[in-house]
Design a protein around this motif. Structure first.
Motif, short mmCIF file in Angstrom:
data_model
loop_
_atom_site.label_atom_id
_atom_site.label_comp_id
_atom_site.label_asym_id
_atom_site.label_seq_id
_atom_site.Cartn_x
_atom_site.Cartn_y
_atom_site.Cartn_z
N GLN A 21 0.72 -1.26 0.14
CA GLN A 21 0.04 -0.19 0.03
C GLN A 21 1.07 1.22 0.15
O GLN A 21 0.56 2.16 -0.83
CB GLN A 21 -0.76 0.02 1.26
CG GLN A 21 -1.94 -0.83 1.20
CD GLN A 21 -3.01 -1.02 2.23
OE1 GLN A 21 -2.64 -0.59 3.49
NE2 GLN A 21 -4.24 -1.45 2.10
N GLU A 22 2.14 1.15 0.64
CA GLU A 22 2.93 2.29 0.91
C GLU A 22 3.76 2.64 -0.59
O GLU A 22 3.82 3.74 -0.76
CB GLU A 22 3.93 2.09 1.83
CG GLU A 22 3.38 2.18 3.37
CD GLU A 22 2.66 0.52 3.61
OE1 GLU A 22 2.72 -0.14 2.91
OE2 GLU A 22 1.92 0.69 4.78
N ALA A 25 1.08 4.05 -3.08
CA ALA A 25 0.85 5.38 -2.52
C ALA A 25 1.89 6.20 -3.25
O ALA A 25 1.59 7.32 -3.57
CB ALA A 25 0.59 5.44 -0.88
N SER A 31 -2.80 9.07 -0.96
CA SER A 31 -2.15 8.54 0.15
C SER A 31 -2.31 7.52 0.64
O SER A 31 -3.33 6.57 0.22
CB SER A 31 -3.06 9.66 1.08
OG SER A 31 -4.32 9.24 1.38
N VAL A 32 -1.79 6.86 1.50
CA VAL A 32 -2.00 5.29 2.09
C VAL A 32 -3.18 5.21 2.76
O VAL A 32 -3.77 4.40 2.32
CB VAL A 32 -0.84 5.02 3.13
CG1 VAL A 32 -1.01 3.75 3.74
CG2 VAL A 32 0.65 5.21 2.36
N ILE A 35 -6.11 4.75 0.19
CA ILE A 35 -6.02 3.57 -0.48
C ILE A 35 -6.37 2.38 0.54
O ILE A 35 -7.29 1.52 -0.07
CB ILE A 35 -4.32 2.86 -0.67
CG1 ILE A 35 -3.99 3.92 -2.02
CG2 ILE A 35 -4.25 1.51 -1.18
CD1 ILE A 35 -2.45 3.83 -2.33
N THR A 49 -8.69 9.89 -8.50
CA THR A 49 -7.86 9.16 -7.67
C THR A 49 -7.74 7.65 -8.52
O THR A 49 -6.70 6.99 -8.56
CB THR A 49 -8.55 8.59 -6.40
OG1 THR A 49 -8.54 9.87 -5.61
CG2 THR A 49 -7.94 7.42 -5.76
#
Length: 201
Positions: A21-22, A25, A31-32, A35, A49
Protein backbone atom coordinates in the motif's frame (compact mmCIF):
# COMPACT_ATOMS: atom_id res chain seq x y z
CA UNK A 1 -18.92 1.92 -0.58
CA UNK A 2 -21.58 0.59 -2.93
CA UNK A 3 -19.19 -1.24 -5.27
CA UNK A 4 -17.55 -3.85 -3.04
CA UNK A 5 -16.12 -5.53 -6.12
CA UNK A 6 -14.04 -2.46 -6.94
CA UNK A 7 -12.43 -2.63 -3.50
CA UNK A 8 -11.47 -6.26 -4.19
CA UNK A 9 -10.24 -5.38 -7.67
CA UNK A 10 -7.98 -2.60 -6.45
CA UNK A 11 -6.54 -4.73 -3.66
CA UNK A 12 -6.18 -7.80 -5.86
CA UNK A 13 -4.53 -5.94 -8.71
CA UNK A 14 -2.17 -4.14 -6.31
CA UNK A 15 -1.02 -7.48 -4.92
CA UNK A 16 -0.73 -9.03 -8.35
CA UNK A 17 1.50 -6.14 -9.40
CA UNK A 18 3.66 -6.64 -6.30
CA UNK A 19 2.91 -3.28 -4.66
CA UNK A 20 2.54 -2.65 -0.95
CA UNK A 21 0.00 0.00 0.00
CA UNK A 22 2.89 2.32 0.82
CA UNK A 23 4.62 1.59 -2.49
CA UNK A 24 1.45 2.20 -4.49
CA UNK A 25 0.86 5.42 -2.57
CA UNK A 26 4.34 6.65 -3.36
CA UNK A 27 4.08 5.91 -7.08
CA UNK A 28 0.50 7.08 -7.57
CA UNK A 29 0.54 10.14 -5.33
CA UNK A 30 -2.56 8.87 -3.54
CA UNK A 31 -2.29 8.78 0.26
CA UNK A 32 -1.89 5.46 2.05
CA UNK A 33 -5.00 6.23 4.09
CA UNK A 34 -7.07 6.73 0.93
CA UNK A 35 -5.85 3.42 -0.48
CA UNK A 36 -6.64 1.68 2.81
CA UNK A 37 -10.15 3.14 2.91
CA UNK A 38 -10.70 2.27 -0.75
CA UNK A 39 -9.59 -1.34 -0.29
CA UNK A 40 -11.74 -1.69 2.85
CA UNK A 41 -14.77 -0.46 0.94
CA UNK A 42 -15.12 2.64 3.13
CA UNK A 43 -15.07 5.18 0.32
CA UNK A 44 -15.59 5.56 -3.39
CA UNK A 45 -12.63 6.82 -5.43
CA UNK A 46 -12.84 10.11 -7.29
CA UNK A 47 -12.07 10.09 -11.00
CA UNK A 48 -8.64 11.57 -10.32
CA UNK A 49 -7.84 8.94 -7.67
CA UNK A 50 -8.92 6.14 -10.00
CA UNK A 51 -6.82 7.60 -12.80
CA UNK A 52 -3.71 7.85 -10.61
CA UNK A 53 -4.08 4.32 -9.27
CA UNK A 54 -4.69 2.94 -12.76
CA UNK A 55 -1.62 4.69 -14.18
CA UNK A 56 0.54 3.47 -11.30
CA UNK A 57 -0.56 -0.14 -11.86
CA UNK A 58 -0.34 0.07 -15.65
CA UNK A 59 -4.03 -0.34 -16.55
CA UNK A 60 -6.74 1.95 -17.91
CA UNK A 61 -9.35 3.22 -15.43
CA UNK A 62 -12.00 1.39 -17.46
CA UNK A 63 -10.03 -1.83 -17.21
CA UNK A 64 -9.76 -1.40 -13.46
CA UNK A 65 -13.52 -0.96 -13.18
CA UNK A 66 -14.11 -4.05 -15.31
CA UNK A 67 -11.16 -6.06 -14.03
CA UNK A 68 -11.87 -9.41 -12.46
CA UNK A 69 -9.28 -11.96 -11.47
CA UNK A 70 -10.58 -15.12 -13.08
CA UNK A 71 -9.09 -18.57 -12.71
CA UNK A 72 -8.90 -20.36 -16.03
CA UNK A 73 -6.48 -23.28 -15.93
CA UNK A 74 -7.64 -24.41 -19.36
CA UNK A 75 -6.44 -21.21 -21.00
CA UNK A 76 -3.19 -21.20 -18.98
CA UNK A 77 -2.43 -24.78 -20.03
CA UNK A 78 -3.30 -24.01 -23.65
CA UNK A 79 -1.04 -20.95 -23.60
CA UNK A 80 1.77 -23.01 -22.10
CA UNK A 81 1.29 -25.85 -24.60
CA UNK A 82 1.12 -23.38 -27.49
CA UNK A 83 4.89 -22.99 -27.12
CA UNK A 84 5.15 -26.45 -28.70
CA UNK A 85 4.67 -24.65 -32.01
CA UNK A 86 8.45 -24.18 -31.83
CA UNK A 87 8.50 -27.65 -33.43
CA UNK A 88 7.25 -26.00 -36.63
CA UNK A 89 9.71 -23.11 -36.36
CA UNK A 90 11.39 -21.66 -33.24
CA UNK A 91 10.07 -18.11 -33.70
CA UNK A 92 6.47 -19.40 -33.85
CA UNK A 93 7.02 -20.90 -30.40
CA UNK A 94 7.46 -17.33 -29.18
CA UNK A 95 4.75 -15.59 -31.20
CA UNK A 96 1.81 -17.88 -30.42
CA UNK A 97 2.11 -17.81 -26.60
CA UNK A 98 2.93 -14.08 -26.79
CA UNK A 99 -0.34 -13.36 -28.61
CA UNK A 100 -2.28 -15.51 -26.13
CA UNK A 101 -0.61 -13.82 -23.15
CA UNK A 102 -1.29 -10.30 -24.44
CA UNK A 103 -4.94 -11.17 -25.12
CA UNK A 104 -5.57 -12.03 -21.44
CA UNK A 105 -2.80 -10.10 -19.70
CA UNK A 106 -3.74 -9.04 -16.12
CA UNK A 107 -7.17 -10.64 -16.44
CA UNK A 108 -6.48 -14.24 -15.43
CA UNK A 109 -4.96 -15.55 -12.24
CA UNK A 110 -1.26 -16.44 -12.69
CA UNK A 111 -1.23 -15.54 -16.40
CA UNK A 112 1.54 -12.96 -16.07
CA UNK A 113 3.84 -15.23 -14.10
CA UNK A 114 3.30 -18.20 -16.42
CA UNK A 115 3.30 -16.16 -19.61
CA UNK A 116 6.48 -14.25 -18.84
CA UNK A 117 8.30 -17.37 -17.59
CA UNK A 118 7.38 -19.30 -20.72
CA UNK A 119 8.18 -16.44 -23.11
CA UNK A 120 11.51 -15.58 -21.48
CA UNK A 121 12.51 -19.23 -21.74
CA UNK A 122 11.39 -19.56 -25.37
CA UNK A 123 13.34 -16.43 -26.35
CA UNK A 124 16.41 -17.66 -24.47
CA UNK A 125 16.06 -21.14 -25.98
CA UNK A 126 15.74 -19.78 -29.53
CA UNK A 127 18.82 -17.60 -29.13
CA UNK A 128 20.78 -20.54 -27.71
CA UNK A 129 19.67 -22.71 -30.62
CA UNK A 130 20.92 -20.25 -33.23
CA UNK A 131 24.08 -19.57 -31.22
CA UNK A 132 24.81 -23.31 -31.07
CA UNK A 133 24.39 -23.54 -34.84
CA UNK A 134 26.79 -20.64 -35.36
CA UNK A 135 29.38 -22.10 -32.97
CA UNK A 136 29.21 -25.42 -34.79
CA UNK A 137 29.73 -23.65 -38.13
CA UNK A 138 32.78 -21.85 -36.72
CA UNK A 139 34.24 -25.15 -35.52
CA UNK A 140 33.60 -26.71 -38.92
CA UNK A 141 35.30 -23.75 -40.60
CA UNK A 142 38.40 -24.16 -38.45
CA UNK A 143 38.51 -27.89 -39.16
CA UNK A 144 38.06 -27.19 -42.88
CA UNK A 145 41.20 -25.07 -42.91
CA UNK A 146 43.14 -27.49 -40.73
CA UNK A 147 45.62 -29.66 -42.60
CA UNK A 148 45.22 -32.42 -39.99
CA UNK A 149 41.50 -32.99 -40.56
CA UNK A 150 39.95 -34.68 -43.60
CA UNK A 151 37.04 -32.63 -44.97
CA UNK A 152 34.63 -35.58 -45.01
CA UNK A 153 35.45 -36.37 -41.38
CA UNK A 154 34.95 -32.72 -40.41
CA UNK A 155 31.51 -32.62 -42.06
CA UNK A 156 30.44 -35.89 -40.42
CA UNK A 157 31.67 -34.65 -37.05
CA UNK A 158 29.80 -31.38 -37.52
CA UNK A 159 26.59 -33.21 -38.39
CA UNK A 160 26.89 -35.41 -35.30
CA UNK A 161 27.43 -32.40 -33.06
CA UNK A 162 24.35 -30.69 -34.51
CA UNK A 163 22.18 -33.79 -34.12
CA UNK A 164 23.17 -34.24 -30.48
CA UNK A 165 22.81 -30.52 -29.76
CA UNK A 166 19.40 -30.24 -31.42
CA UNK A 167 18.17 -33.42 -29.73
CA UNK A 168 19.15 -32.12 -26.27
CA UNK A 169 17.70 -28.66 -26.90
CA UNK A 170 14.40 -29.91 -28.33
CA UNK A 171 14.03 -32.58 -25.64
CA UNK A 172 14.63 -29.96 -22.93
CA UNK A 173 12.02 -27.60 -24.36
CA UNK A 174 9.38 -30.30 -24.80
CA UNK A 175 10.03 -31.71 -21.32
CA UNK A 176 9.73 -28.31 -19.61
CA UNK A 177 6.52 -27.45 -21.47
CA UNK A 178 4.92 -30.78 -20.51
CA UNK A 179 6.14 -30.64 -16.89
CA UNK A 180 4.93 -27.08 -16.45
CA UNK A 181 1.54 -27.93 -17.93
CA UNK A 182 1.15 -30.48 -15.13
CA UNK A 183 2.40 -27.87 -12.65
CA UNK A 184 -0.33 -25.48 -13.79
CA UNK A 185 -2.95 -28.19 -13.42
CA UNK A 186 -1.73 -28.98 -9.89
CA UNK A 187 -1.40 -25.32 -8.81
CA UNK A 188 2.37 -25.54 -8.60
CA UNK A 189 4.85 -22.85 -9.59
CA UNK A 190 6.14 -23.06 -13.16
CA UNK A 191 9.86 -23.59 -13.64
CA UNK A 192 11.68 -22.64 -16.82
CA UNK A 193 15.48 -22.70 -16.89
CA UNK A 194 17.87 -21.59 -18.28
CA UNK A 195 16.22 -18.22 -18.75
CA UNK A 196 17.34 -14.67 -19.45
CA UNK A 197 14.72 -12.11 -18.39
CA UNK A 198 13.71 -10.25 -21.53
CA UNK A 199 10.11 -9.53 -20.49
CA UNK A 200 9.68 -7.95 -17.08
CA UNK A 201 6.35 -6.07 -17.10
Amino acid sequence: MKDKNLAKKVKGLRKRKGFSQEGLAEISGVSVRTIQRLENGETEPTGETLKRLSNAMGVNPEELMDWTLIEDKGFLKAMNLSALTFLVFPIIGILVPLIMWISKKDRLKDINEIGKSNLNFQITWTLMLFLGYIVNAIILGKEFYSTDVVLVDAVISSQRRLIVFFFVMYALNIALIVINTFNIQNDKKVFYQPTVTFIRN
